[in-house]
Scaffold this active site. Structure first.
Site, mmCIF file in Angstrom:
data_model
loop_
_atom_site.group_PDB
_atom_site.id
_atom_site.type_symbol
_atom_site.label_atom_id
_atom_site.label_comp_id
_atom_site.label_asym_id
_atom_site.label_seq_id
_atom_site.Cartn_x
_atom_site.Cartn_y
_atom_site.Cartn_z
ATOM 1 N N ARG A 150 -11.264 -6.707 7.799
ATOM 2 C CA ARG A 150 -9.934 -6.286 8.269
ATOM 3 C C ARG A 150 -9.198 -7.512 8.777
ATOM 4 O O ARG A 150 -9.737 -8.285 9.573
ATOM 5 C CB ARG A 150 -10.018 -5.231 9.372
ATOM 6 C CG ARG A 150 -8.604 -4.799 9.798
ATOM 7 C CD ARG A 150 -8.544 -3.603 10.702
ATOM 8 N NE ARG A 150 -7.157 -3.165 10.843
ATOM 9 C CZ ARG A 150 -6.757 -1.939 11.062
ATOM 10 N NH1 ARG A 150 -7.641 -0.977 11.170
ATOM 11 N NH2 ARG A 150 -5.468 -1.647 11.176
ATOM 12 N N ARG A 188 6.012 6.212 8.043
ATOM 13 C CA ARG A 188 6.860 5.007 8.092
ATOM 14 C C ARG A 188 8.264 5.316 7.567
ATOM 15 O O ARG A 188 8.457 6.320 6.869
ATOM 16 C CB ARG A 188 6.216 3.901 7.251
ATOM 17 C CG ARG A 188 4.904 3.479 7.858
ATOM 18 C CD ARG A 188 4.304 2.293 7.167
ATOM 19 N NE ARG A 188 3.112 1.905 7.905
ATOM 20 C CZ ARG A 188 2.643 0.678 8.011
ATOM 21 N NH1 ARG A 188 3.249 -0.308 7.405
ATOM 22 N NH2 ARG A 188 1.563 0.414 8.716
ATOM 23 N N TRP A 220 3.731 -10.566 9.539
ATOM 24 C CA TRP A 220 3.956 -11.780 8.750
ATOM 25 C C TRP A 220 5.455 -11.912 8.448
ATOM 26 O O TRP A 220 6.038 -12.992 8.586
ATOM 27 C CB TRP A 220 3.159 -11.690 7.443
ATOM 28 C CG TRP A 220 3.261 -12.877 6.547
ATOM 29 C CD1 TRP A 220 2.434 -13.959 6.521
ATOM 30 C CD2 TRP A 220 4.251 -13.110 5.529
ATOM 31 N NE1 TRP A 220 2.842 -14.848 5.552
ATOM 32 C CE2 TRP A 220 3.959 -14.360 4.928
ATOM 33 C CE3 TRP A 220 5.356 -12.390 5.064
ATOM 34 C CZ2 TRP A 220 4.712 -14.900 3.885
ATOM 35 C CZ3 TRP A 220 6.118 -12.933 4.035
ATOM 36 C CH2 TRP A 220 5.799 -14.168 3.466
ATOM 37 N N ASP A 223 -4.201 -5.779 6.634
ATOM 38 C CA ASP A 223 -3.268 -5.499 7.733
ATOM 39 C C ASP A 223 -2.473 -6.749 8.107
ATOM 40 O O ASP A 223 -2.963 -7.875 7.944
ATOM 41 C CB ASP A 223 -4.080 -4.999 8.946
ATOM 42 C CG ASP A 223 -3.212 -4.263 9.936
ATOM 43 O OD1 ASP A 223 -2.015 -4.037 9.657
ATOM 44 O OD2 ASP A 223 -3.723 -3.922 11.019
ATOM 45 N N SER A 275 -9.087 2.836 11.385
ATOM 46 C CA SER A 275 -7.883 3.506 10.887
ATOM 47 C C SER A 275 -8.170 4.517 9.770
ATOM 48 O O SER A 275 -7.522 4.505 8.713
ATOM 49 C CB SER A 275 -6.850 2.478 10.403
ATOM 50 O OG SER A 275 -6.528 1.592 11.442
ATOM 51 N N GLU A 285 -1.657 8.517 6.571
ATOM 52 C CA GLU A 285 -0.794 8.444 7.769
ATOM 53 C C GLU A 285 0.446 7.577 7.522
ATOM 54 O O GLU A 285 1.410 7.635 8.289
ATOM 55 C CB GLU A 285 -1.574 7.857 8.957
ATOM 56 C CG GLU A 285 -2.622 8.795 9.564
ATOM 57 C CD GLU A 285 -3.843 8.988 8.676
ATOM 58 O OE1 GLU A 285 -4.293 8.012 8.039
ATOM 59 O OE2 GLU A 285 -4.342 10.136 8.574
ATOM 60 N N HIS A 340 4.855 -6.904 2.570
ATOM 61 C CA HIS A 340 4.069 -6.101 1.621
ATOM 62 C C HIS A 340 4.072 -6.765 0.239
ATOM 63 O O HIS A 340 3.079 -6.775 -0.468
ATOM 64 C CB HIS A 340 4.638 -4.679 1.508
ATOM 65 C CG HIS A 340 4.548 -3.898 2.788
ATOM 66 N ND1 HIS A 340 3.422 -3.887 3.571
ATOM 67 C CD2 HIS A 340 5.449 -3.114 3.432
ATOM 68 C CE1 HIS A 340 3.633 -3.120 4.637
ATOM 69 N NE2 HIS A 340 4.852 -2.645 4.579
ATOM 70 N N ARG A 370 10.227 -6.091 6.704
ATOM 71 C CA ARG A 370 8.793 -5.777 6.610
ATOM 72 C C ARG A 370 8.306 -5.751 5.156
ATOM 73 O O ARG A 370 7.202 -6.182 4.836
ATOM 74 C CB ARG A 370 8.518 -4.412 7.255
ATOM 75 C CG ARG A 370 8.665 -4.393 8.757
ATOM 76 C CD ARG A 370 8.441 -2.970 9.294
ATOM 77 N NE ARG A 370 7.163 -2.438 8.856
ATOM 78 C CZ ARG A 370 5.994 -2.754 9.407
ATOM 79 N NH1 ARG A 370 5.949 -3.581 10.429
ATOM 80 N NH2 ARG A 370 4.877 -2.239 8.950
ATOM 81 N N GLU A 381 -21.524 -4.202 6.962
ATOM 82 C CA GLU A 381 -21.252 -5.307 7.883
ATOM 83 C C GLU A 381 -19.739 -5.416 8.032
ATOM 84 O O GLU A 381 -19.010 -5.269 7.042
ATOM 85 C CB GLU A 381 -21.811 -6.620 7.314
ATOM 86 C CG GLU A 381 -23.318 -6.650 7.222
ATOM 87 C CD GLU A 381 -23.991 -6.585 8.590
ATOM 88 O OE1 GLU A 381 -23.458 -7.171 9.541
ATOM 89 O OE2 GLU A 381 -25.045 -5.926 8.696
ATOM 90 N N LEU A 404 -15.605 -6.305 -12.571
ATOM 91 C CA LEU A 404 -15.303 -5.824 -11.220
ATOM 92 C C LEU A 404 -14.484 -4.533 -11.238
ATOM 93 O O LEU A 404 -13.549 -4.393 -12.026
ATOM 94 C CB LEU A 404 -14.497 -6.907 -10.475
ATOM 95 C CG LEU A 404 -13.997 -6.506 -9.092
ATOM 96 C CD1 LEU A 404 -14.716 -7.307 -8.020
ATOM 97 C CD2 LEU A 404 -12.511 -6.719 -8.950
ATOM 98 N N GLY A 418 3.620 -6.564 8.074
ATOM 99 C CA GLY A 418 4.863 -6.426 8.847
ATOM 100 C C GLY A 418 5.040 -7.600 9.794
ATOM 101 O O GLY A 418 6.133 -8.180 9.895
HETATM 102 C C1 FPP Z 1 -0.629 -2.735 6.674
HETATM 103 O O1 FPP Z 1 0.164 -3.761 7.241
HETATM 104 C C2 FPP Z 1 -0.444 -2.743 5.246
HETATM 105 C C3 FPP Z 1 -0.067 -1.667 4.512
HETATM 106 C C4 FPP Z 1 0.170 -0.336 5.073
HETATM 107 C C5 FPP Z 1 0.159 -1.789 3.073
HETATM 108 C C6 FPP Z 1 -0.774 -2.697 2.378
HETATM 109 C C7 FPP Z 1 -0.293 -2.935 1.005
HETATM 110 C C8 FPP Z 1 -0.360 -4.121 0.376
HETATM 111 C C9 FPP Z 1 -0.991 -5.329 0.929
HETATM 112 C C10 FPP Z 1 0.137 -4.258 -0.997
HETATM 113 C C11 FPP Z 1 -0.674 -3.390 -1.897
HETATM 114 C C12 FPP Z 1 -0.657 -3.843 -3.233
HETATM 115 C C13 FPP Z 1 -0.745 -3.055 -4.302
HETATM 116 C C14 FPP Z 1 -1.007 -3.684 -5.568
HETATM 117 C C15 FPP Z 1 -0.586 -1.606 -4.265
HETATM 118 P P1 FPP Z 1 1.296 -3.375 8.274
HETATM 119 O O2 FPP Z 1 2.547 -3.113 7.524
HETATM 120 O O3 FPP Z 1 0.845 -2.212 9.118
HETATM 121 O O4 FPP Z 1 1.409 -4.671 9.121
HETATM 122 P P2 FPP Z 1 1.786 -4.758 10.654
HETATM 123 O O5 FPP Z 1 0.656 -4.136 11.418
HETATM 124 O O6 FPP Z 1 1.891 -6.229 10.886
HETATM 125 O O7 FPP Z 1 3.085 -4.038 10.852
#
Ligand code: FPP
Length: 258
Positions: free
Chosen positions: A206, A89, A43, A38, A214, A85, A55, A51, A225, A149, A41
């Protein structure tokens, strides 16, 4: 409880990182680590970027952490890449997220193959765009004989829907005489879930300071844990993963016992 839920402050990167890695390997390493990635966005927002830039950066972190988890001896790494969910977006963001598996696997699959990583996916395949599914299925196929893995992508995954579907499947099997009430227990019910081939997570991470699940692996996380950090996922580094495992190794798991 409150103590357990508090955020862990990240330590500065230690120069004896390799020593910490060696120490971790000598103790019980969590077999299955699940991550809610998480903060992408936020970042991006902090850097006045769109946003999706967050990602994209987050995708590179998945590679880094997969490599380290494999090296530490973690058996399964489940990453929450897209929830049921997340379709709410903006379309542009959803389209971008749906292209990430192709980019990730297009770039890193040869490395993953070399490192003996096995790619898996849990989630509803039907709603995924054909190009996303094609990339994932092809990676699953190419790595199916690997024995290292398991990198398990939770993609279009939602835990309540998963549990509900399992219940419907059990009812259907019961109506068809495949299972009877006396045979239904936690173990048989687990075999109806998308994680039927996987052990439950030992450790949930998380990022970004949010303290919630979520709709992620609600059944499977019953005895895991939890480790929360306020670090945003694109800033999550090897030192944070190592710290999470060190904390895990210092916890006493009682599974309801004393
Ligand atoms: C939540 O952060 C993140 C996501 C919904 C997407 C996570 C996806 C990746 C990290 C990339 C996945 C990589 C592959 C290889 C498929 P957010 O956008 O909700 O952040 P925010 O809460 O700061 O807005």
């Amino acid at each position: 409880m409150l103590d357990k839920m508090k955020l862990w402050k990240s330590q500065p990167i230690s120069s004896n990182f390799q020593e910490r890695v060696m120490r971790i390997k000598k103790q019980e390493v969590p077999s299955h680590v699940a991550i809610i990635m998480d903060g992408n966005g936020r970042w991006a927002k902090k850097r006045a970027l769109p946003r999706v830039a967050g990602h994209h950066e987050g995708m590179k972190v998945v590679r880094k952490i997969t490599k380290l988890a494999n090296e530490l001896g973690v058996k399964t790494l489940t990453v929450y890449a897209f929830s049921t969910e997340n379709w709410k977006r903006p379309k542009m963001e959803v389209d971008f997220l749906m292209k990430l598996p192709e980019e990730f696997l297009g770039t890193f699959l040869p490395e993953l193959v070399k490192e003996n990583v096995q790619v898996k996916m849990m989630g509803y395949r039907e709603k995924l765009p054909a190009h996303t599914l094609r990339a994932v299925e092809s990676a699953i196929n190419e790595t199916k004989n690997n024995t290292g893995l398991i990198l398990n992508f939770a993609l279009n995954y939602g835990s309540r829907a998963e549990i509900l579907e399992a219940v419907k499947h059990v009812l259907n099997d019961s109506n068809n005489g495949i299972i009877s009430e006396k045979d239904l227990n936690e173990e048989t019910f687990s075999s109806y879930l998308m994680t039927s081939e996987l052990a439950d997570p030992d450790l949930l991470i998380r990022t970004s300071g949010e303290i919630r699940l979520s709709n992620f692996m609600l059944w499977q996380l019953a005895y895991s844990e939890f480790w929360f950090t306020d670090v945003l996922w694109p800033d999550f580094g090897e030192e944070h993963f190592v710290e999470a495992i060190e904390v895990y190794q210092n916890r006493q798991r009682r599974f309801g016992g004393v």
